[in-house]
Motif scaffolding. Structure first.
Motif, short mmCIF file in Angstrom:
data_model
loop_
_atom_site.label_atom_id
_atom_site.label_comp_id
_atom_site.label_asym_id
_atom_site.label_seq_id
_atom_site.Cartn_x
_atom_site.Cartn_y
_atom_site.Cartn_z
N ARG A 33 9.64 -0.27 3.92
CA ARG A 33 9.68 -1.07 5.14
C ARG A 33 10.88 -0.62 5.97
O ARG A 33 11.86 -0.10 5.42
N LEU A 57 -2.12 5.10 -3.39
CA LEU A 57 -0.77 4.74 -2.94
C LEU A 57 0.27 5.29 -3.90
O LEU A 57 0.21 5.06 -5.11
N ASP A 109 5.39 -1.72 10.69
CA ASP A 109 6.37 -2.36 9.83
C ASP A 109 6.19 -2.02 8.35
O ASP A 109 6.77 -2.67 7.47
N TYR A 110 5.37 -1.03 8.07
CA TYR A 110 5.15 -0.64 6.67
C TYR A 110 4.71 0.81 6.67
O TYR A 110 3.82 1.19 7.44
N TYR A 135 -13.11 3.58 6.05
CA TYR A 135 -12.51 4.76 6.68
C TYR A 135 -13.47 5.94 6.57
O TYR A 135 -14.22 6.05 5.61
N ARG A 148 0.83 -2.07 10.84
CA ARG A 148 1.49 -3.25 11.37
C ARG A 148 0.82 -4.47 10.80
O ARG A 148 -0.39 -4.62 10.92
N SER A 149 1.60 -5.29 10.16
CA SER A 149 1.11 -6.56 9.63
C SER A 149 -0.07 -6.41 8.68
O SER A 149 -0.95 -7.26 8.65
N GLY A 150 -0.07 -5.33 7.92
CA GLY A 150 -1.10 -5.15 6.92
C GLY A 150 -2.49 -4.91 7.45
O GLY A 150 -3.47 -5.18 6.77
N SER A 151 -2.59 -4.40 8.65
CA SER A 151 -3.91 -4.14 9.22
C SER A 151 -4.30 -2.68 8.95
O SER A 151 -3.98 -2.12 7.92
N ARG A 152 -5.00 -2.08 9.86
CA ARG A 152 -5.47 -0.71 9.67
C ARG A 152 -4.31 0.25 9.43
O ARG A 152 -3.22 0.10 9.99
N LEU A 153 -4.58 1.25 8.60
CA LEU A 153 -3.61 2.32 8.37
C LEU A 153 -3.83 3.42 9.39
O LEU A 153 -4.97 3.82 9.65
N ASN A 156 -3.38 -7.42 3.77
CA ASN A 156 -1.99 -7.14 3.44
C ASN A 156 -1.77 -5.65 3.29
O ASN A 156 -2.65 -4.84 3.56
N TYR A 157 -0.59 -5.30 2.87
CA TYR A 157 -0.18 -3.92 2.93
C TYR A 157 -0.67 -3.07 1.77
O TYR A 157 -0.82 -1.88 1.88
N PHE A 170 -2.96 7.26 9.70
CA PHE A 170 -2.51 8.34 8.82
C PHE A 170 -1.94 9.50 9.62
O PHE A 170 -2.32 9.76 10.76
#
Lengths: 111, 112
Positions: free
Chosen positions: A51, A46, A31-32, B35, A94-99, B98-99, A101
């Motif tokens: 979204r 970043l 979702d992000y 990471y 998803r929901s601000g958890s792990r990215l 959060n994001y 890549f």
């Protein structure tokens, strides 16, 4: 299995040109969708994020286009500059958890 | 503005040795992510902590362990080091899971 696929692996553009990097994802729960810029020996920074309820987001020379039905998103860098030369990663979470890549794109902007 | 601080910046260890990497999050950030990035690879999620409790676990080898302390800094402990552990290790922090989290500049670990 790469959940986020990125292309191209490398990209060379002339100064002033448009750089386009594409990503596709599998997990519809994401979702992000951020894009990160990484210079050698530095951490990812970043750049811009979107979204799935938005089809396009623009910040300065950087634009994300998002196609939810195709599960694809892309980064456009307008008026590319030599200082933009770096590795770019798309990511999803998803929901601000792990990215998760993508594999990364090494961008070179020639003067 | 204060950033995520990682130490050391560079570390050289021999095979089978142990290493400890430290991460100091941005002030008031209570969530830390680790990471691992191999040469020419994308960053791979290892583990995360929220309010000193493990919140998520990724592809972290059993030889590695991590924790978050009362002051919210985190340490990644790596034992029985292998040549394949040579990589950049990044820590990131956020206020709550959060994001928009911020990465540190990383620790480059070289195992010889």
């Amino acid at each position: 299995q790469q959940q986020v696929k990125q292309s191209p692996q490398s990209l060379i553009v002339q100064k002033g040109g448009i750089s386009i990097i594409n990503c596709a994802y599998e997990n519809t729960a994401f979702d992000y969708f951020p894009w990160y810029q990484q210079f050698p020996g530095k951490g990812p920074a970043l750049l811009i994020a979107i979204r799935p309820d938005v089809s396009e987001k623009k910040e300065g020379r950087f634009t994300i286009s998002f196609n939810k039905s195709a599960k694809q998103f892309s980064l456009h860098i307008m008026d590319s500059q030599p200082g933009d030369s770096a590795t770019y990663f798309c990511a999803a979470t998803r929901s601000g958890s792990r990215l998760t890549f993508g594999e990364g794109t090494q961008l070179t902007v020639n003067p | 503005a204060a950033g995520v601080i990682q130490s050391p910046r560079h570390l050289i260890k021999e095979k089978r040795e142990t290493a400890t990497l430290k991460c100091y999050p941005i002030p008031r950030h209570d969530t830390v992510y680790w990471y691992q990035q191999g040469p020419g690879q994308d960053p791979q999620f290892l583990i995360s902590f929220y309010e000193k409790m493990q919140s998520d676990k990724g592809s972290i080898p059993d030889r590695f362990s991590a924790q978050q302390f009362s002051d919210y800094h985190s340490e990644l402990n790596m034992s029985s080091l292998e040549l394949g552990d040579s990589a950049l290790y990044f820590c990131a922090s956020s206020f709550g899971p959060n994001y928009g989290y911020t990465f540190g500049s990383g620790t480059r670990l070289t195992v010889v």
